[in-house]
Every structure is written in C-alpha cells, then in structure tokens.
Write an enzyme that holds these catalytic residues in place. Structure first.
Site, short mmCIF file in Angstrom:
data_model
loop_
_atom_site.label_atom_id
_atom_site.label_comp_id
_atom_site.label_asym_id
_atom_site.label_seq_id
_atom_site.Cartn_x
_atom_site.Cartn_y
_atom_site.Cartn_z
N PRO A 34 0.82 -1.21 0.00
CA PRO A 34 0.00 0.00 0.00
C PRO A 34 0.86 1.27 0.00
O PRO A 34 0.88 2.04 0.97
CB PRO A 34 -0.79 -0.14 1.30
CG PRO A 34 0.15 -0.85 2.22
CD PRO A 34 0.94 -1.79 1.35
N HIS A 35 1.57 1.49 -1.11
CA HIS A 35 2.50 2.62 -1.19
C HIS A 35 1.82 3.94 -0.78
O HIS A 35 2.34 4.69 0.05
CB HIS A 35 3.03 2.78 -2.62
CG HIS A 35 3.67 1.57 -3.19
ND1 HIS A 35 4.96 1.19 -2.88
CD2 HIS A 35 3.21 0.65 -4.08
CE1 HIS A 35 5.27 0.10 -3.55
NE2 HIS A 35 4.23 -0.26 -4.29
N ASP A 36 0.67 4.22 -1.37
CA ASP A 36 0.03 5.52 -1.17
C ASP A 36 -0.56 5.68 0.24
O ASP A 36 -0.43 6.75 0.84
CB ASP A 36 -1.04 5.74 -2.24
CG ASP A 36 -0.44 5.77 -3.64
OD1 ASP A 36 0.78 6.04 -3.77
OD2 ASP A 36 -1.17 5.52 -4.61
#
Length: 301
Positions: A225-227
C-alpha cells in the site's frame, strides 16, 4: 474542532489499487478535511469518475477535478487496462468543470499556509500549478509525495512517468516529505487484512474487489500500500523516521530516467528512512474500516 490537515489529494487512481485505498483511508481520518481531489496521468476523466464513485460509497461530497493527461516529459502513459472495469455507469458520475491545475492554484493561493497537498501519482499537475502561478509554491503548507527509491538504482513509476515534472517540483522550494519504495515495501496487505476491509460496508466490499483485481493482474496474493503509507506520514509522523532536510535529484532521460537520489544539505525535502511495517499496515486498515463502517451506519434506515 477544525481538522489538523486540510488536504487536496492528487492521484492517478484506478490502476494500482493503493490510490483507492489511500482515498478511502483519508475518509476515515478525523485529522483530515479533504477539500478536493485532483486526478493526473492518462484518462484523468475516468480517474475522476472513479474517485467520485468511491466518495459516494463513503457517503462523502468532495469536489473532484480532472487534470493533466500527458506527462511533461512526453513519455508514453502506462495503462494497465483494468481501470474502471469493476464499476457500472461511471459516465453518470459528475465532476467539477474546473480543471485540476486551476483548482490547485485557486484553492492553495487563496489559503496560504493552510493546504497540504498529497501527491500519489506522477507530479504533472503539481508542476503545472507551480508554473501557472508564482505564488503557489510558497502557499502550500506541505507536500507529501509517494515516489522515488533512494537506497537502490531502481527507477520508481511516479518519477519515471514524468521526470520533467519531478524536476520542477523538487526545485520549487515547497517543504515536502517523500516516501520512497524502500519505506513502502516494508508494509504489506495480505488476505487477513481483506476480511476486515470487506466487512466495512459497500466501500469495503468495493476495495476488496479492487485489491483482488490488482492481485490477479500480478498473479500475487498480496500488495504494497504505497500511497496509504504516504498518507500516514502526514497524520502519524511518530510511526516513522525521517532524514534531515536536503534535496532530491532525478535522472531525466535515457535508461536511467526516473532514478532518484537524496542529498542531505540545502533543500526543502526530507525522506522516510524507517517505519514499523505491521503497525503501519494496521493503522491503514483501521482508517479504511472506520470510513466504510461510518458510511454504512449513515446509509442505514
């Protein structure tokens, strides 16, 4: 009580599921007043309609503005092909007539020092806003960026997609915090987290469908979940470690385009250098769960 952060989210929602997760997470954060959403990169009208649909599932009314489709670098847009495939009648979703860059400039300049911009896609809209009004850069409270890879030679997608925009943004003097791949990849979403997300009403069910679509695309059973990790650096900085202030440099062209490095010293940027992966993952899911449950309770007869 006024929220601690008035936020504009600038996103390429619809491809990697982490944008949809970050938007849903923002809806579940009491610390955030989401004043607008802007979309960037490729079919930004489709992306805007997707954001509007997710806002409706969360029971929220947020202005959504479609932004720049083409990177300043001229690089071809990468399109996965599944964007919007899970949604019916997206063309019925209404968005604001003002384009994203005009909205960014108007809202930030009218509220100097009050608006945080969270940029989780290529930086084209932000670079265009900087060029459009010399007051913009000085009026942004803080810029929170997902992008880069600072401990490897790997070109990261957001920077590589528009290296010229990244160059403009990193030379602007805007105070910013950048979360790179070496930080985000310490956090994973796996099957156990999907049960909690899926139980959070219509919003949660749609996110699970999006997550599983992304897993099928990569033939994986997990995602990063980079963002959402980037969003969390803004609202819970105590969960992270940060570098001293410095500057970010990005290779503009050739095979190395998009590679980034951080140089401590003169500059307005810091990068994330450490975090507790399991705790961060739990916080992300907590916020998404709150957003979905709150919408379900509001919609109940």
């Amino acid at each position: 009580m006024r929220a601690a952060h008035r936020v504009i989210l600038d996103t390429d929602i619809g491809t990697d599921v982490d944008d949809a997760m970050a938007l849903s997470q923002l809806f579940g954060l009491a610390e955030v007043d989401l004043v607008g959403i802007t979309t960037v990169y490729g079919d930004t009208l489709l992306r805007a309609r997707l954001a509007r649909r997710l806002a409706r599932l969360a029971g929220r009314e947020v202005p959504v503005h479609a932004g720049r489709r083409d990177p300043l670098s001229g690089r071809e847009v990468w399109w996965a092909g599944h964007e919007g495939a899970l949604y019916e009648d997206l063309e019925r979703e209404s968005i604001e007539p003002t384009d994203a860059v005009a909205f960014l400039v108007e809202r930030v300049v009218a509220n100097p020092g009050e608006i945080d911009v969270v940029a989780i896609g290529p930086l084209t809209n932000v670079a265009e806003a900087i060029a459009a009004d010399p007051r913009f850069a000085g009026a942004v409270r803080h810029l929170w960026v997902m992008g880069g890879a600072f401990t490897t030679d790997e070109p990261e997608h957001n920077f590589r997609s528009d290296t010229h925009a990244a160059e403009v943004v990193f030379a602007s003097g805007i105070p910013m915090t950048v979360t790179g791949l070496e930080a985000t990849r310490q956090v994973e979403i796996r099957r156990d987290e999907l049960a909690r997300i899926g139980a959070a009403g219509e919003l949660g069910a749609m996110l699970v469908a999006e997550i599983e679509q992304w897993w099928r695309f990569w033939n994986e059973e997990w995602n990063v979940p980079h963002d959402p990790v980037t969003v969390l650096t803004m609202v819970e900085p105590g969960l992270f470690e940060f570098s001293p202030t410095g500057r970010i440099e990005v290779e503009l062209n050739g095979d190395d385009a998009g590679r980034s490095r951080f140089v401590t010293g003169d500059g307005s940027a810091c990068i994330v250098t450490g975090l507790d992966g399991p705790t961060v993952a739990a916080r992300v899911v907590d916020a998404i769960e709150r957003a979905g449950i709150a919408a379900a309770v509001e919609a109940a007869p």
